[in-house]
Enzyme design. Structure first.
Site, PDB file in Angstrom:
ATOM      1  N   PRO A  95       0.822  -1.216   0.000  1.00 53.38           N
ATOM      2  CA  PRO A  95       0.000   0.000   0.000  1.00 53.38           C
ATOM      3  C   PRO A  95       0.855   1.265   0.000  1.00 53.38           C
ATOM      4  O   PRO A  95       0.357   2.346  -0.314  1.00 53.38           O
ATOM      5  CB  PRO A  95      -0.841  -0.119   1.271  1.00 53.38           C
ATOM      6  CG  PRO A  95      -0.229  -1.216   2.081  1.00 53.38           C
ATOM      7  CD  PRO A  95       0.575  -2.068   1.161  1.00 53.38           C
ATOM      8  N   GLU A 122       3.056  -6.876   8.369  1.00 52.52           N
ATOM      9  CA  GLU A 122       3.357  -5.445   8.193  1.00 52.52           C
ATOM     10  C   GLU A 122       4.337  -5.201   7.039  1.00 52.52           C
ATOM     11  O   GLU A 122       4.764  -4.069   6.836  1.00 52.52           O
ATOM     12  CB  GLU A 122       3.908  -4.847   9.489  1.00 52.52           C
ATOM     13  CG  GLU A 122       2.929  -4.892  10.668  1.00 52.52           C
ATOM     14  CD  GLU A 122       1.629  -4.155  10.388  1.00 52.52           C
ATOM     15  OE1 GLU A 122       1.689  -2.976   9.998  1.00 52.52           O
ATOM     16  OE2 GLU A 122       0.560  -4.765  10.567  1.00 52.52           O
ATOM     17  N   ARG A 164      -3.252  -9.170 -20.407  1.00 47.75           N
ATOM     18  CA  ARG A 164      -4.146  -8.843 -21.525  1.00 47.75           C
ATOM     19  C   ARG A 164      -3.491  -7.903 -22.536  1.00 47.75           C
ATOM     20  O   ARG A 164      -4.011  -7.732 -23.639  1.00 47.75           O
ATOM     21  CB  ARG A 164      -5.492  -8.295 -21.024  1.00 47.75           C
ATOM     22  CG  ARG A 164      -5.403  -6.971 -20.328  1.00 47.75           C
ATOM     23  CD  ARG A 164      -6.742  -6.562 -19.733  1.00 47.75           C
ATOM     24  NE  ARG A 164      -7.726  -6.145 -20.713  1.00 47.75           N
ATOM     25  CZ  ARG A 164      -7.716  -4.962 -21.330  1.00 47.75           C
ATOM     26  NH1 ARG A 164      -6.759  -4.085 -21.096  1.00 47.75           N
ATOM     27  NH2 ARG A 164      -8.664  -4.659 -22.196  1.00 47.75           N
ATOM     28  N   ASP A 179     -10.007   1.195 -24.417  1.00 51.74           N
ATOM     29  CA  ASP A 179     -10.007   1.025 -22.957  1.00 51.74           C
ATOM     30  C   ASP A 179     -10.023   2.381 -22.272  1.00 51.74           C
ATOM     31  O   ASP A 179      -9.327   3.293 -22.693  1.00 51.74           O
ATOM     32  CB  ASP A 179      -8.705   0.352 -22.476  1.00 51.74           C
ATOM     33  CG  ASP A 179      -8.636  -1.124 -22.796  1.00 51.74           C
ATOM     34  OD1 ASP A 179      -9.642  -1.673 -23.273  1.00 51.74           O
ATOM     35  OD2 ASP A 179      -7.570  -1.712 -22.553  1.00 51.74           O
TER      36      ASP A 179
HETATM   37 CL1  6GU Z   1      -0.338  -3.833  -3.323  1.00 49.51          CL
HETATM   38  N1  6GU Z   1      -0.989  -4.528  -0.855  1.00 49.51           N
HETATM   39  C1  6GU Z   1      -1.713  -4.392   0.259  1.00 49.51           C
HETATM   40  N2  6GU Z   1      -1.468  -5.208   1.302  1.00 49.51           N
HETATM   41  N3  6GU Z   1      -2.677  -3.492   0.399  1.00 49.51           N
HETATM   42  C2  6GU Z   1      -2.902  -2.707  -0.654  1.00 49.51           C
HETATM   43  C3  6GU Z   1      -2.192  -2.786  -1.847  1.00 49.51           C
HETATM   44  C4  6GU Z   1      -1.215  -3.719  -1.906  1.00 49.51           C
HETATM   45  N4  6GU Z   1      -2.637  -1.851  -2.695  1.00 49.51           N
HETATM   46  C5  6GU Z   1      -3.614  -1.228  -2.060  1.00 49.51           C
HETATM   47  N5  6GU Z   1      -3.775  -1.728  -0.824  1.00 49.51           N
END
Ligand code: 6GU
Length: 276
Positions: A95, A122, A164, A179
């Site tokens: 994230p 984590e 794709r 797209d």
């Molecule tokens: Cl790539 N991993 C995690 N654990 N949470 C996320 C993410 C990735 N992308 C958005 N939230």
């Protein structure tokens, strides 16, 4: 293209056997290898995590299993000096990564070999990424502004978006031209609604223009609907669109949707002008 995925949940990657990605594998267009991280643990409990230095909640994934797993995945096929475009790239879903966009999907689709390191807990001890970054490009990627329990779902998302785009994977080579987010004619506009038979369903008709046979009017209607949808769902895309890429009809449509042009030509909209 070759994909290696190291994970503590190999079953989570089963969807890679299905649909577009599964078919690409069956045709030999994708070589997918899933590796169980716990294979490189040697204690009774197959430990892959430990408490964080400096304290705090949660657990951190340990260096040694990741190091051995990535080295093993890389050993089969890695050539000396493979840091260039022909070699592997490491993709770390997190994230805290850079946003995954269509542009990044195109970039990744042009590489021959992606090695995915999805974390649980984590995250992975930072030294692992730092170590592999000396040997190959590393992409730390987030799939959106929300938090998942682990990176495996992100691997599925990234893999499908990339697969794709590979030559011969989609049936119709034209299929990604329109797209949403594809570079080109409809760039940076969301796609509008689509319809198929029957012409009337539960009393609901389709827009007359679509059966008019007027290709010009149909194209115009689709573009207007794309503006309508983009204005409603992604006003940020209207705000950063290049006014020079718009014609008179485009500007008329944006005006109907409440958009005005500033002295720099950029579009802006009063909060009160938003429909509904
Ligand atoms: Cl790539 N991993 C995690 N654990 N949470 C996320 C993410 C990735 N992308 C958005 N939230």
């Amino acid at each position: 293209m070759r994909l290696d995925i190291v994970t503590i949940f190999p079953e989570y990657l089963e969807p890679l056997n299905v649909s577009l990605v599964g078919k690409a594998r069956a045709r030999g267009q994708l070589d997918v290898r899933v590796h169980d991280l716990r294979r490189w643990t040697y204690d009774r409990h197959h430990t892959v995590d430990d408490t964080p230095y400096g304290g705090g909640p949660g657990m951190v994934m340990k260096t040694e299993p990741w190091g051995e797993a990535l080295d093993t995945a890389l050993a089969d096929g890695y050539e000396a000096g493979a840091g260039g475009p022909g070699g592997p790239a490491l993709v770390v879903p997190t994230p805290s990564g850079r946003p995954f966009t269509q542009e990044l999907a195109v970039e990744l689709s042009q590489r021959p070999w992606l090695l995915f390191a999805p974390a649980r807990y984590e995250g992975i001890d930072r030294r692992v990424v730092d170590e592999y970054a000396t040997r190959m490009p590393v992409y730390e990627v987030s799939i959106g502004d929300y938090v998942l329990a682990g990176g495996e779902a992100a691997v599925l998302v990234i893999t499908e978006a990339v697969a794709r785009l590979l030559p011969g994977v989609l049936g119709n080579a034209e299929s990604h031209r329109d797209d949403s987010f594809a570079p080109g004619a409809m760039a940076d506009l969301l796609e509008g609604p689509v319809y198929t038979k029957p012409p009337v369903w539960r009393g609901r008709e389709i827009p007359d223009v679509l059966v008019s046979g007027h290709h010009g009017r149909i194209a115009r209607w689709r573009r207007d609907e794309a503006f309508r949808r983009t204005s409603a769902h992604r006003p940020d895309l209207i705000e950063r669109c290049d006014p020079a890429a718009l014609d008179k009809k485009d500007r008329e449509m944006l005006s109907i949707l409440g958009w005005r042009q500033g002295p720099d030509g950029r579009f802006w909209r009063d909060a009160d002008a938003v429909e509904q």
